[in-house]
Write an enzyme that holds these catalytic residues in place. Structure first.
Site, PDB file in Angstrom:
ATOM      1  N   ARG A  37      -7.108  41.830 -67.989  1.00 43.44           N
ATOM      2  CA  ARG A  37      -6.176  41.631 -69.107  1.00 43.44           C
ATOM      3  C   ARG A  37      -5.591  40.228 -69.146  1.00 43.44           C
ATOM      4  O   ARG A  37      -5.261  39.721 -70.209  1.00 43.44           O
ATOM      5  CB  ARG A  37      -5.005  42.628 -69.007  1.00 43.44           C
ATOM      6  CG  ARG A  37      -5.403  44.068 -69.225  1.00 43.44           C
ATOM      7  CD  ARG A  37      -4.285  44.985 -68.795  1.00 43.44           C
ATOM      8  NE  ARG A  37      -3.926  44.720 -67.406  1.00 43.44           N
ATOM      9  CZ  ARG A  37      -2.975  45.342 -66.728  1.00 43.44           C
ATOM     10  NH1 ARG A  37      -2.266  46.269 -67.318  1.00 43.44           N
ATOM     11  NH2 ARG A  37      -2.734  45.045 -65.471  1.00 43.44           N
ATOM     12  N   ALA A  85     -14.000  47.977 -60.446  1.00 41.94           N
ATOM     13  CA  ALA A  85     -13.077  47.536 -59.383  1.00 41.94           C
ATOM     14  C   ALA A  85     -11.632  47.439 -59.863  1.00 41.94           C
ATOM     15  O   ALA A  85     -10.742  47.212 -59.051  1.00 41.94           O
ATOM     16  CB  ALA A  85     -13.525  46.193 -58.813  1.00 41.94           C
ATOM     17  N   ALA A  86     -11.381  47.586 -61.168  1.00 46.28           N
ATOM     18  CA  ALA A  86      -9.994  47.492 -61.652  1.00 46.28           C
ATOM     19  C   ALA A  86      -9.186  48.638 -61.057  1.00 46.28           C
ATOM     20  O   ALA A  86      -9.680  49.759 -60.929  1.00 46.28           O
ATOM     21  CB  ALA A  86      -9.953  47.563 -63.177  1.00 46.28           C
ATOM     22  N   SER A 137     -11.499  53.905 -51.965  1.00 42.96           N
ATOM     23  CA  SER A 137     -10.530  53.525 -50.933  1.00 42.96           C
ATOM     24  C   SER A 137     -10.629  54.521 -49.775  1.00 42.96           C
ATOM     25  O   SER A 137     -11.066  55.666 -49.975  1.00 42.96           O
ATOM     26  CB  SER A 137      -9.116  53.587 -51.534  1.00 42.96           C
ATOM     27  OG  SER A 137      -8.133  53.507 -50.527  1.00 42.96           O
ATOM     28  N   TYR A 150      -1.985  57.706 -56.045  1.00 45.81           N
ATOM     29  CA  TYR A 150      -3.111  56.798 -55.788  1.00 45.81           C
ATOM     30  C   TYR A 150      -4.234  57.558 -55.080  1.00 45.81           C
ATOM     31  O   TYR A 150      -5.403  57.442 -55.447  1.00 45.81           O
ATOM     32  CB  TYR A 150      -2.629  55.618 -54.942  1.00 45.81           C
ATOM     33  CG  TYR A 150      -3.687  54.589 -54.630  1.00 45.81           C
ATOM     34  CD1 TYR A 150      -4.085  53.654 -55.591  1.00 45.81           C
ATOM     35  CD2 TYR A 150      -4.291  54.537 -53.378  1.00 45.81           C
ATOM     36  CE1 TYR A 150      -5.060  52.705 -55.297  1.00 45.81           C
ATOM     37  CE2 TYR A 150      -5.266  53.587 -53.085  1.00 45.81           C
ATOM     38  CZ  TYR A 150      -5.646  52.676 -54.044  1.00 45.81           C
ATOM     39  OH  TYR A 150      -6.610  51.737 -53.756  1.00 45.81           O
ATOM     40  N   LYS A 154      -8.169  58.235 -56.270  1.00 38.23           N
ATOM     41  CA  LYS A 154      -9.360  57.805 -55.524  1.00 38.23           C
ATOM     42  C   LYS A 154     -10.180  59.000 -55.016  1.00 38.23           C
ATOM     43  O   LYS A 154     -11.400  58.918 -54.929  1.00 38.23           O
ATOM     44  CB  LYS A 154      -8.958  56.885 -54.363  1.00 38.23           C
ATOM     45  CG  LYS A 154      -8.352  55.554 -54.822  1.00 38.23           C
ATOM     46  CD  LYS A 154      -9.356  54.697 -55.593  1.00 38.23           C
ATOM     47  CE  LYS A 154      -8.784  53.338 -55.959  1.00 38.23           C
ATOM     48  NZ  LYS A 154      -9.748  52.488 -56.673  1.00 38.23           N
TER      49      LYS A 154
HETATM   50  N1  NAP Z   1      -6.207  45.827 -51.773  1.00 37.19           N
HETATM   51  C1  NAP Z   1      -6.363  46.947 -51.074  1.00 37.19           C
HETATM   52  O1  NAP Z   1      -5.665  47.180 -50.049  1.00 37.19           O
HETATM   53  C2  NAP Z   1      -7.394  47.962 -51.499  1.00 37.19           C
HETATM   54  C3  NAP Z   1      -7.787  48.931 -50.548  1.00 37.19           C
HETATM   55  C4  NAP Z   1      -8.694  49.891 -50.936  1.00 37.19           C
HETATM   56  C5  NAP Z   1      -9.200  49.884 -52.231  1.00 37.19           C
HETATM   57  N2  NAP Z   1      -8.805  48.941 -53.120  1.00 37.19           N
HETATM   58  C6  NAP Z   1      -9.332  49.014 -54.479  1.00 37.19           C
HETATM   59  O2  NAP Z   1     -10.056  47.825 -54.774  1.00 37.19           O
HETATM   60  C7  NAP Z   1      -9.985  47.559 -56.181  1.00 37.19           C
HETATM   61  C8  NAP Z   1      -9.521  46.127 -56.387  1.00 37.19           C
HETATM   62  O3  NAP Z   1      -8.225  45.997 -55.839  1.00 37.19           O
HETATM   63  P1  NAP Z   1      -7.523  44.595 -55.526  1.00 37.19           P
HETATM   64  O4  NAP Z   1      -6.935  44.718 -54.188  1.00 37.19           O
HETATM   65  O5  NAP Z   1      -8.448  43.482 -55.828  1.00 37.19           O
HETATM   66  O6  NAP Z   1      -6.343  44.646 -56.594  1.00 37.19           O
HETATM   67  P2  NAP Z   1      -5.594  43.465 -57.382  1.00 37.19           P
HETATM   68  O7  NAP Z   1      -5.712  42.182 -56.652  1.00 37.19           O
HETATM   69  O8  NAP Z   1      -4.228  43.968 -57.685  1.00 37.19           O
HETATM   70  O9  NAP Z   1      -6.445  43.361 -58.742  1.00 37.19           O
HETATM   71  C9  NAP Z   1      -6.469  44.413 -59.662  1.00 37.19           C
HETATM   72  C10 NAP Z   1      -7.405  44.049 -60.809  1.00 37.19           C
HETATM   73  O10 NAP Z   1      -7.439  45.128 -61.755  1.00 37.19           O
HETATM   74  C11 NAP Z   1      -7.193  44.606 -63.075  1.00 37.19           C
HETATM   75  N3  NAP Z   1      -6.517  45.612 -63.902  1.00 37.19           N
HETATM   76  C12 NAP Z   1      -5.405  46.332 -63.601  1.00 37.19           C
HETATM   77  N4  NAP Z   1      -5.080  47.135 -64.626  1.00 37.19           N
HETATM   78  C13 NAP Z   1      -6.009  46.912 -65.602  1.00 37.19           C
HETATM   79  C14 NAP Z   1      -6.202  47.429 -66.911  1.00 37.19           C
HETATM   80  N5  NAP Z   1      -5.365  48.343 -67.457  1.00 37.19           N
HETATM   81  N6  NAP Z   1      -7.240  46.989 -67.642  1.00 37.19           N
HETATM   82  C15 NAP Z   1      -8.080  46.055 -67.122  1.00 37.19           C
HETATM   83  N7  NAP Z   1      -7.955  45.540 -65.895  1.00 37.19           N
HETATM   84  C16 NAP Z   1      -6.918  45.954 -65.140  1.00 37.19           C
HETATM   85  C17 NAP Z   1      -6.304  43.374 -62.809  1.00 37.19           C
HETATM   86  O11 NAP Z   1      -6.389  42.419 -63.853  1.00 37.19           O
HETATM   87  P3  NAP Z   1      -5.250  42.247 -65.002  1.00 37.19           P
HETATM   88  O12 NAP Z   1      -3.932  42.550 -64.362  1.00 37.19           O
HETATM   89  O13 NAP Z   1      -5.409  40.868 -65.488  1.00 37.19           O
HETATM   90  O14 NAP Z   1      -5.648  43.239 -66.016  1.00 37.19           O
HETATM   91  C18 NAP Z   1      -6.979  42.802 -61.562  1.00 37.19           C
HETATM   92  O15 NAP Z   1      -8.118  42.058 -61.934  1.00 37.19           O
HETATM   93  C19 NAP Z   1      -9.031  48.606 -56.768  1.00 37.19           C
HETATM   94  O16 NAP Z   1      -9.768  49.645 -57.340  1.00 37.19           O
HETATM   95  C20 NAP Z   1      -8.270  49.103 -55.544  1.00 37.19           C
HETATM   96  O17 NAP Z   1      -7.800  50.417 -55.724  1.00 37.19           O
HETATM   97  C21 NAP Z   1      -7.934  47.970 -52.775  1.00 37.19           C
END
Ligand code: NAP
Length: 264
Positions: A37, A85-86, A137, A150, A154
């Site tokens: 976004r 991945a969002a 996750s 959450y 997942k």
């Molecule tokens: N970080 C962790 O500890 C972790 C652990 C396990 C799994 N994961 C999973 O890995 C994935 C990536 O996580 P991350 O850590 O990279 O998170 P992040 O840094 O917070 O990034 C989240 C991304 O999702 C996009 N997003 C959020 N809401 C959206 C919407 N309504 N429409 C379109 N895009 C949207 C955001 O872009 P905009 O805000 O610009 O839209 C951003 O690009 C997620 O599915 C998360 O659940 C993360």
């Protein structure tokens, strides 16, 4: 899968994990359809990537109009791989979460990837080697206090992935699930990072997660991929002996409650 010159849709492209995946995919010659976004962050990512045939799609994936925008671009380019991945997260004891926040989280983490997958599947199915990768996750296999919604999202994404993989087993489309453990990105608030430090929970670098995703893309395995020890083991223990994990997480509860309350 050989990704050179293939079009790949990457949602969550501007996130910590998304950016790391985008860099690796573009280094390997893929053409990226990057979805998020925030226009500025998406433009900055486009500037840094290798290759000049990438597309940026500004879209809120929880909205039908947003997903339609992705589909319109894919109708022009074709698509070989969708990486969902969002995602968003909220660290909060369940009774404190607002109904709106619960709905929003489930829409973005669960409903949107399911609907986007359905919309893009006819195009992916046209490919000799089409792929869908859902980023789940560890919390998609282990219910953890302070993250109930959450976890629900997942667990749902993991179930969807497993069923669709089996449904498409006799087609050219392969469906995979990659489950990172805690990773150092903006998804985790300062409270979560401080709590993880105190509990000794390891946090990975996003580049490590991206490497694992690249291995899934290059490989032919049809099983789910879990990242990190001892989390991989805990997932199995939780499936076989959930009582052991119940007892161990009960001991962590006071700490989890303190950090959820503190919101440092
Ligand atoms: N970080 C962790 O500890 C972790 C652990 C396990 C799994 N994961 C999973 O890995 C994935 C990536 O996580 P991350 O850590 O990279 O998170 P992040 O840094 O917070 O990034 C989240 C991304 O999702 C996009 N997003 C959020 N809401 C959206 C919407 N309504 N429409 C379109 N895009 C949207 C955001 O872009 P905009 O805000 O610009 O839209 C951003 O690009 C997620 O599915 C998360 O659940 C993360």
């Amino acid at each position: 899968m050989d990704i050179r010159d293939k079009y790949i849709v990457l949602t969550g492209a501007t996130g910590g994990i998304g950016r790391a995946i985008a860099r690796k995919l573009s280094n390997d010659g893929a053409r990226l359809i990057l979805v998020a976004r925030n226009e500025q962050r998406l433009a900055a990512l486009m500037d840094e990537l290798r290759g000049d045939d990438h597309r940026a799609v500004f879209a809120d994936l929880s909205q039908a109009r947003g997903r339609q925008r992705v589909l319109e671009v894919c109708h022009m380019t074709g698509v070989s791989l969708l990486i969902n991945a969002a995602g968003i997260n909220e660290f909060e004891m369940f009774e404190k979460q607002s109904p709106d926040d619960i709905q929003n989280l489930l829409e973005i983490n669960l409903l949107s990837p399911i609907l986007l997958t359905q919309e893009l599947l006819p195009l992916i199915a046209q490919q000799q080697d089409g792929r869908i990768i859902n980023i789940g996750s560890t919390f998609g296999s282990i219910g953890y206090p302070g993250f109930s919604t959450y976890c629900a999202s997942k667990f749902g994404l993991r179930g969807f992935t497993e069923a669709l993989r089996r449904e498409l087993a006799d087609t050219n489309t392969r469906v995979s699930y990659v489950a990172p453990r805690a990773t150092r990105t903006d998804l985790n608030s300062d409270s979560v990072v401080a709590m993880n430090d105190e509990l000794g929970t390891a946090m990975d670098d996003p580049a490590l997660v991206a490497n694992e995703v690249m291995q899934v893309i290059r490989g032919s395995s049809r099983t789910d991929k879990y990242i990190g020890w001892p989390e991989k083991l805990f997932v199995r223990v939780n499936a076989l002996f959930p009582g052991i994990v119940d007892n161990s997480l009960r001991k962590q509860l006071p700490t989890i409650r303190r950090f959820a309350r503190g919101k440092i």
